[in-house]
Design a protein around this motif. Structure first.
Motif, PDB file in Angstrom:
ATOM      1  N   LYS A  88       0.827  -1.198   0.000  1.00  0.00           N
ATOM      2  CA  LYS A  88       0.000   0.000   0.000  1.00  0.00           C
ATOM      3  C   LYS A  88       0.866   1.254   0.000  1.00  0.00           C
ATOM      4  N   TYR A 141      -8.139   4.047 -10.215  1.00  0.00           N
ATOM      5  CA  TYR A 141      -9.170   3.024 -10.393  1.00  0.00           C
ATOM      6  C   TYR A 141      -8.988   2.255 -11.703  1.00  0.00           C
ATOM      7  N   THR A 166     -12.739  -0.645  -9.456  1.00  0.00           N
ATOM      8  CA  THR A 166     -11.860  -1.226  -8.446  1.00  0.00           C
ATOM      9  C   THR A 166     -10.762  -0.232  -8.079  1.00  0.00           C
ATOM     10  N   ASN A 167     -10.625   0.041  -6.795  1.00  0.00           N
ATOM     11  CA  ASN A 167      -9.555   0.899  -6.305  1.00  0.00           C
ATOM     12  C   ASN A 167      -8.264   0.101  -6.396  1.00  0.00           C
ATOM     13  N   THR A 216      -6.536  -0.172  -2.645  1.00  0.00           N
ATOM     14  CA  THR A 216      -7.189  -0.949  -1.588  1.00  0.00           C
ATOM     15  C   THR A 216      -7.848  -2.229  -2.100  1.00  0.00           C
ATOM     16  N   GLY A 217      -8.130  -2.281  -3.409  1.00  0.00           N
ATOM     17  CA  GLY A 217      -8.828  -3.438  -3.966  1.00  0.00           C
ATOM     18  C   GLY A 217     -10.333  -3.378  -3.765  1.00  0.00           C
ATOM     19  N   LYS A 218     -10.823  -2.329  -3.126  1.00  0.00           N
ATOM     20  CA  LYS A 218     -12.253  -2.188  -2.864  1.00  0.00           C
ATOM     21  C   LYS A 218     -13.002  -1.944  -4.171  1.00  0.00           C
ATOM     22  N   GLU A 219     -14.163  -2.608  -4.320  1.00  0.00           N
ATOM     23  CA  GLU A 219     -14.963  -2.487  -5.526  1.00  0.00           C
ATOM     24  C   GLU A 219     -16.262  -1.740  -5.255  1.00  0.00           C
ATOM     25  N   LYS A 220     -16.707  -1.005  -6.266  1.00  0.00           N
ATOM     26  CA  LYS A 220     -18.009  -0.349  -6.217  1.00  0.00           C
ATOM     27  C   LYS A 220     -18.699  -0.650  -7.541  1.00  0.00           C
TER      28      LYS A 220
END
Length: 166
Positions: A2, A41, A135-136, A139-143
């Motif tokens: 990170k 992203y 996908t960020n 962080t790997g966070k998805e929306k």
């Protein structure tokens, strides 16, 4: 990991800032490339066709025995419903490009036995649903985003036609 990603992000932002301040003529040429590089992203876009729709416009109505000259300037644009501003350009990149129709033409009335000829222009659209997964990269966070699209049809996006009326 990170920390490295954050350093890369800060470096890219710094380079963009320096280009805009120190070398604005170079930044103008690179702006599209830098902005289109999705630094933070990544996007996955899926679209699903559901039906063809159309929008018909009456261009003119010419009486029997008469002739008229008309300028026509129409555009068949992409339309999005339920799309947040931050992903509109991402969705549009995956849709058919707008179609333009521009002409100056002579329109004639109908043959004897009819009162007038009406000229029409129909804009055909492919309608469907899209899904975007953002996908960020850090962080790997998805929306997930979803909405409806209308894009110019690949076959006959704009059709010109007429009808004689009694």
């Amino acid at each position: 990991m990170k920390k490295i990603s954050l350093i890369i992000l800060i470096t890219c932002i710094s380079i963009t800032f320096l280009l805009n301040v120190a070398m604005p003529e170079f930044a103008g040429k690179m702006k599209h490339n830098i902005s289109s590089m999705n630094i933070l992203y990544s996007y996955s876009v899926t679209k699903t066709f559901s039906e063809q729709t159309h929008d018909t416009i009456e261009m003119a109505s010419v009486p029997s025995g008469k002739t008229e000259t008309r300028d026509a300037d129409f555009r068949n644009d992409v339309k999005l419903e339920g799309t947040p501003l931050n992903i509109k350009s991402v969705v549009k990149e995956h849709l058919n490009k707008p179609q333009a129709y521009k002409t100056k033409e002579k329109l004639t009335g109908p043959e004897k036995g009819f009162s007038y000829r009406t000229y029409y222009l129909t804009k055909n659209y492919d309608k469907g649903r899209y899904t975007v997964i953002r996908t960020n990269k850090i962080t790997g966070k998805e929306k997930v985003y979803a909405g409806t699209y209308y894009e110019p049809s690949t076959q006959d996006p704009i059709v010109k036609w007429s009808r004689d009326e009694k």
